[in-house]
Design a protein around this motif. Structure first.
Motif, PDB file in Angstrom:
ATOM      1  N   LEU A 133      58.494 128.550  64.287  1.00 11.60           N
ATOM      2  CA  LEU A 133      58.113 127.060  64.158  1.00 11.60           C
ATOM      3  C   LEU A 133      57.364 126.597  62.985  1.00 11.60           C
ATOM      4  N   VAL A 134      57.658 126.034  61.976  1.00  7.95           N
ATOM      5  CA  VAL A 134      56.762 125.352  61.139  1.00  7.95           C
ATOM      6  C   VAL A 134      57.089 124.014  60.820  1.00  7.95           C
ATOM      7  N   ASP A 135      56.239 123.108  61.001  1.00 10.39           N
ATOM      8  CA  ASP A 135      56.500 121.732  60.982  1.00 10.39           C
ATOM      9  C   ASP A 135      57.752 121.221  61.682  1.00 10.39           C
ATOM     10  N   GLY A 136      57.812 121.663  62.828  1.00 13.34           N
ATOM     11  CA  GLY A 136      58.934 121.487  63.833  1.00 13.34           C
ATOM     12  C   GLY A 136      60.282 121.894  63.541  1.00 13.34           C
ATOM     13  N   LYS A 137      60.368 122.762  62.405  1.00 16.35           N
ATOM     14  CA  LYS A 137      61.637 123.351  61.959  1.00 16.35           C
ATOM     15  C   LYS A 137      61.270 125.085  62.160  1.00 16.35           C
ATOM     16  N   LEU A 138      62.719 125.612  62.536  1.00 11.84           N
ATOM     17  CA  LEU A 138      62.943 127.031  62.533  1.00 11.84           C
ATOM     18  C   LEU A 138      63.063 127.484  61.388  1.00 11.84           C
ATOM     19  N   LYS A 184      47.056 128.651  60.571  1.00 12.37           N
ATOM     20  CA  LYS A 184      48.151 128.217  59.662  1.00 12.37           C
ATOM     21  C   LYS A 184      49.188 127.253  60.268  1.00 12.37           C
ATOM     22  N   LYS A 185      49.055 127.082  61.692  1.00 15.11           N
ATOM     23  CA  LYS A 185      50.107 126.208  62.232  1.00 15.11           C
ATOM     24  C   LYS A 185      51.541 126.953  62.323  1.00 15.11           C
ATOM     25  N   SER A 233      54.112 126.467  72.508  1.00 20.18           N
ATOM     26  CA  SER A 233      53.989 127.660  71.867  1.00 20.18           C
ATOM     27  C   SER A 233      52.728 127.926  71.404  1.00 20.18           C
ATOM     28  N   ARG A 234      51.756 127.354  71.039  1.00 21.10           N
ATOM     29  CA  ARG A 234      50.525 127.457  70.356  1.00 21.10           C
ATOM     30  C   ARG A 234      49.372 127.585  71.747  1.00 21.10           C
ATOM     31  N   ALA A 235      49.729 126.907  72.715  1.00 22.61           N
ATOM     32  CA  ALA A 235      49.014 127.146  73.988  1.00 22.61           C
ATOM     33  C   ALA A 235      49.344 128.630  74.444  1.00 22.61           C
ATOM     34  N   THR A 236      50.671 128.973  74.397  1.00 19.37           N
ATOM     35  CA  THR A 236      50.795 130.429  74.767  1.00 19.37           C
ATOM     36  C   THR A 236      50.374 131.624  73.930  1.00 19.37           C
ATOM     37  N   MET A 237      50.039 131.197  72.496  1.00 22.84           N
ATOM     38  CA  MET A 237      49.577 132.104  71.728  1.00 22.84           C
ATOM     39  C   MET A 237      47.964 132.192  71.860  1.00 22.84           C
ATOM     40  N   LEU A 238      47.409 130.970  72.170  1.00 29.52           N
ATOM     41  CA  LEU A 238      46.130 131.187  72.340  1.00 29.52           C
ATOM     42  C   LEU A 238      45.457 131.919  73.546  1.00 29.52           C
TER      43      LEU A 238
END
Length: 514
Positions: free
Chosen positions: A161-166, A126-127, A94-99
């Motif tokens: 997703l925050v800390d592995g949780k939706l 803010k991850k 997800s983060r790679a997609t966002m970048l």
């Protein structure tokens, strides 16, 4: 800091964000370009027919949209296409997609408001990761469904997703003092029409594939070492006459691993500088191909990774949406930059060579476990009681099965087009499918190489050759044994496999084949 805009992002930038706690900042000059681009489009779009601003989408582009409905059109596009299924992307995907999407928007030709880029930057720092589902896009009008889920999160809807949780996006925004994105003009289409999901996944794939190739080189070297191979097949003298860069790099990597090994043999000492009186040689004159031809087999893998990285870096630094807003020429160009064929083909090439790498590992594993082939080790490198205990027999089944799965997964998605969207999208790339299948192949391959690592360490214990190992092999052995002991008694090993798999991924990151 990873500066986005006014410079090309590289695979290294993605690695910093995903694995080294990197932070993102927007280049001021590029940010100003985004502002100017938006202002131009807002003015230029008056009294003109421009796709996706005052028209419907796809085959419904023939329908005019009134000025009063134009903002609602963008919200409708985002919500209607948030129709993905399957598993959510991992946070790294997800983060790679966002970048990737952020960098595309920062090219300043997408006509979006600068608040869009600023919000993606803030979420990354803010991850907070977008909830993007694996299934949905066909990779032709871009990764429409995957990127719709990103856009849905940006307008404060759905889950993140925050800390592995939706968690509900609106709650997370409130806790972090973030304001959801307001649609200004074409932010829906500007976010969705592009190749950023397949490219983001591709970036993760190339990072992991490079680590995997390093691991395959290391394990191939150690396997040769334990079998007391001759050194000429990975020598500089032999390999420099084959004019492929990858072969040269792999051979050099093997020499690095084995530089001070006392087990590797020199051919002249055994076969050239003494009188041969035997009619039948007890030693093999040449090793099996899975040992002798490693530079020739992994060399093309190396070269393919170089090519795939170039394609991904070109794509991630491109404007890949439609239309392209050119404020410098004061024109709006309609076309197909969202089409994902470059990435789709690159991902198919990558999964094919990674499958070949896995096949090599499986053959080397089979050689080590088959006493009739290696003539040095007990069946399945069984350190217990032969017949009563099973050694690595159970692990081999997993490795063989997984290799077969990779072979089937390697059918190219690039050649699998299905017309859809009322035949508007009559030939598509399936690029995100290709990237996700490639990720599965890479993940599978680490499982196979993990079993090979078990085998070489188990073989060292049986051969009692610790004092003759290279210093590199000794380091690997010691680190492995600090995590998992010898396979003696029969007991479940699945937790041990996961422990060593994590170690192997990190090992690959510390041995770049530059």
């Amino acid at each position: 800091m990873i500066t986005v805009g006014n410079r090309k992002l590289s695979v290294d930038d993605f690695e910093k964000l995903l694995y080294q706690n990197g932070k993102v900042e927007l280049d001021n000059t590029a940010r100003e370009k985004v502002v100017v681009n938006f202002d131009f489009l807002q003015s230029y779009a008056q009294n003109k027919v421009i796709y996706g601003i005052n028209t419907g989408f796809g085959p419904m582009a023939q329908y005019k949209i009134s000025e009063d409905d134009q903002r609602q059109l963008q919200y409708n596009l985002i919500r209607s296409h948030s129709a993905g299924s399957g598993q959510p992307f991992s946070e790294e995907l997800s983060r790679a997609t966002m970048l990737a999407r952020l960098n595309s928007l920062m090219q300043g030709v997408s006509g979006v408001h600068v608040e869009t880029a600023e919000l993606i930057r803030d979420l990354l720092n803010k991850k907070i990761s977008a909830c993007i589902f694996e299934r949905g896009g066909v990779g032709a009008s871009g990764d429409l469904v995957q990127l719709a889920h990103l856009a849905l999160n940006l307008i404060g809807e759905g889950e993140v997703l925050v800390d592995g949780k939706l968690r509900p996006a609106n709650e997370v925004y409130s806790e972090n003092g973030l304001k959801p994105l307001d649609i200004h003009l074409r932010e829906g289409l500007g976010l969705m029409n592009g190749t950023s999901a397949m490219t983001g996944v591709g970036m993760v794939n190339i990072i992991q594939a490079k680590r995997l190739l390093s691991c395959a080189t290391i394990l191939s070297a150690i396997t040769n070492e334990l079998m007391k191979s001759f050194d000429d097949h990975f020598s500089e003298e032999l390999n420099h006459v084959k004019l492929h860069n990858g072969q040269t790099k792999i051979a050099a990597g093997i020499r690095t691993v084995l530089s001070d090994s006392k087990l590797i043999r020199k051919r002249p000492e055994h076969l050239y500088h003494r009188r041969i009186v035997e009619a039948v040689f007890t030693d093999k004159v040449q090793e099996y191909y899975s040992l002798r031809c490693v530079p020739q087999i992994l060399g093309p893998v190396y070269d393919t990774l170089v090519e795939v990285q170039r394609v991904l870096e070109d794509e991630v630094n491109s404007a890949n949406d439609n239309p392209v807003i050119d404020h410098e020429r004061e024109m709006v160009y309609h076309g197909g930059n969202f089409h994902g064929d470059y990435v789709s083909l690159a991902m198919d090439k990558l999964k094919i060579v990674i499958t070949k790498l896995t096949m090599l590992s499986e053959r080397q594993l089979n050689y080590l476990l088959n006493d009739k082939l290696n003539q040095k080790l007990p069946p399945f490198i069984n350190l217990g009681t032969l017949g009563l205990n099973f050694g690595l027999q159970g692990m081999q089944f997993m490795a063989t099965s997984t290799t077969a799965e990779n072979q089937t997964l390697s059918f190219p998605m690039y050649l699998h087009s299905i017309s859809n969207n009322n035949d508007n999208q009559d030939i598509v790339s399936m690029g995100c499918n290709a990237a996700l299948m490639t990720k599965r192949v890479i993940d599978n391959s680490f499982d196979v190489l993990t079993i090979q690592l078990f085998a070489v360490v188990q073989a060292i214990d049986f051969l009692k050759c610790h004092t003759r190992l290279s210093s590199f092999t000794t380091k690997v052995y010691d680190e492995f044994r600090a995590l998992v002991g010898p396979v003696l008694e029969d007991k479940p090993r699945y937790n041990d496999i996961q422990t060593i798999r994590k170690y192997l991924v990190n090992l690959g990151a510390t041995f770049p084949l530059n």
